[in-house]
Motif scaffolding. Structure first.
Motif, short mmCIF file in Angstrom:
data_model
loop_
_atom_site.label_atom_id
_atom_site.label_comp_id
_atom_site.label_asym_id
_atom_site.label_seq_id
_atom_site.Cartn_x
_atom_site.Cartn_y
_atom_site.Cartn_z
N THR A 105 134.11 -54.52 -10.04
CA THR A 105 132.67 -54.83 -10.44
C THR A 105 132.38 -56.17 -9.97
O THR A 105 131.26 -56.28 -9.55
N THR A 106 133.06 -57.19 -10.59
CA THR A 106 132.60 -58.71 -10.39
C THR A 106 132.52 -58.76 -8.91
O THR A 106 131.76 -59.44 -8.27
N LEU A 107 133.68 -58.32 -7.95
CA LEU A 107 133.39 -58.79 -6.59
C LEU A 107 132.36 -57.76 -5.64
O LEU A 107 131.80 -58.53 -4.85
N ILE A 108 132.16 -56.66 -6.29
CA ILE A 108 130.79 -56.00 -5.89
C ILE A 108 129.79 -56.89 -5.88
O ILE A 108 128.69 -57.02 -5.20
N ILE A 109 129.43 -56.93 -7.27
CA ILE A 109 128.25 -58.05 -7.59
C ILE A 109 128.28 -59.20 -6.66
O ILE A 109 127.03 -59.51 -6.13
N LEU A 110 129.14 -60.12 -6.65
CA LEU A 110 129.19 -61.24 -5.70
C LEU A 110 129.04 -61.03 -4.36
O LEU A 110 128.54 -61.52 -3.76
N GLY A 111 129.64 -59.77 -4.12
CA GLY A 111 129.10 -59.29 -2.61
C GLY A 111 127.85 -58.91 -2.35
O GLY A 111 127.40 -59.48 -1.29
N LEU A 112 127.27 -58.25 -3.22
CA LEU A 112 125.97 -57.96 -3.18
C LEU A 112 124.89 -59.50 -3.23
O LEU A 112 123.94 -59.46 -2.70
N ILE A 113 125.39 -60.15 -4.18
CA ILE A 113 124.73 -61.71 -4.03
C ILE A 113 124.72 -62.41 -2.81
O ILE A 113 123.88 -62.72 -2.45
N ALA A 114 126.14 -62.33 -2.27
CA ALA A 114 126.20 -62.97 -1.01
C ALA A 114 125.40 -62.43 -0.10
O ALA A 114 124.98 -63.17 0.92
N ALA A 115 125.42 -61.25 0.21
CA ALA A 115 124.54 -60.45 1.07
C ALA A 115 122.88 -60.65 0.96
O ALA A 115 122.31 -61.13 2.12
N TRP A 142 137.37 -56.12 -0.17
CA TRP A 142 138.36 -56.65 -1.04
C TRP A 142 138.22 -55.74 -2.46
O TRP A 142 139.30 -55.28 -2.87
N ALA A 143 137.07 -55.52 -2.88
CA ALA A 143 136.79 -54.73 -4.03
C ALA A 143 137.07 -53.16 -3.80
O ALA A 143 137.61 -52.71 -4.67
N LYS A 144 136.97 -52.79 -2.63
CA LYS A 144 137.18 -51.36 -2.46
C LYS A 144 138.58 -51.30 -1.64
O LYS A 144 138.78 -50.27 -0.75
N ASP A 145 139.34 -52.09 -1.79
CA ASP A 145 140.85 -52.18 -1.42
C ASP A 145 140.84 -51.80 0.32
O ASP A 145 141.63 -51.13 0.63
N TRP A 146 139.79 -52.54 0.80
CA TRP A 146 139.78 -52.83 2.50
C TRP A 146 139.53 -51.35 3.05
O TRP A 146 139.98 -51.29 4.20
#
Length: 160
Positions: A3-13, A40-44
């Motif tokens: 969840t943290t990686l997905i949130i960071l990914g959305l923030i980066a986008a 990375w969050a979704k196992d590539w």
């Protein structure tokens, strides 16, 4: 962690999209970072290696165009060598001394000043500055398209 990686990914986008307009934020690298974080969050699984390589290459090209296109457009509009160097120097000085908008205004003022130094007055000098402005607008559009496409891919991957 996922969840943290997905949130960071959305923030980066979103930061990548904002960085396409604001010269202070490097938009294309943030957009690409979003792809990496969500992968990375979704196992590539959402994005394959070939897609990530193509998008990395596109990021490099778009980032390079950010510095080359304004000067190239100024040259297309008739800027002399001094006008080109003026636009490059103006871009660098504007970036460091007057962020965030100094990069754009510095390019335009630098192209105009370079033309004035070579003795061009009036329309020819303004035409070179206009070319620098057109180049800035084109590269901003290019960055917006890149960041927008990545944002759509990230949202699609998150929702799957």
């Amino acid at each position: 962690m996922t969840t943290t990686l997905i949130i960071l990914g959305l923030i980066a986008a979103i930061a990548g999209l904002a960085g396409s307009i604001l010269p202070v934020i490097p938009g294309p690298p943030f957009s690409f970072l979003a792809l990496i974080l969500v992968s990375w969050a979704k196992d590539w699984e959402p994005f394959g290696a070939a897609f990530l390589i193509v998008m990395a290459c596109a990021m490099v090209v778009v980032s390079a165009m950010d510095y080359l296109l304004p000067a190239g457009a100024a040259q297309w509009y008739g800027a002399s060598r001094a006008g080109l160097w003026g636009s490059i120097v103006g871009l660098i000085l504007g970036l460091f001394f007057f962020p965030p908008w100094g990069m754009i205004s510095g390019t335009i003022i630098g192209a105009f000043a370079g033309e004035l130094i070579t003795g061009k007055r009036g329309k020819p000098a303004l035409r070179a500055a206009w070319g620098a402005l057109i180049g800035n607008l084109l590269v901003t559009g290019l960055k917006l398209v890149y960041a927008g496409v990545i944002l759509l891919f990230v949202i699609k991957a998150v929702l799957q």
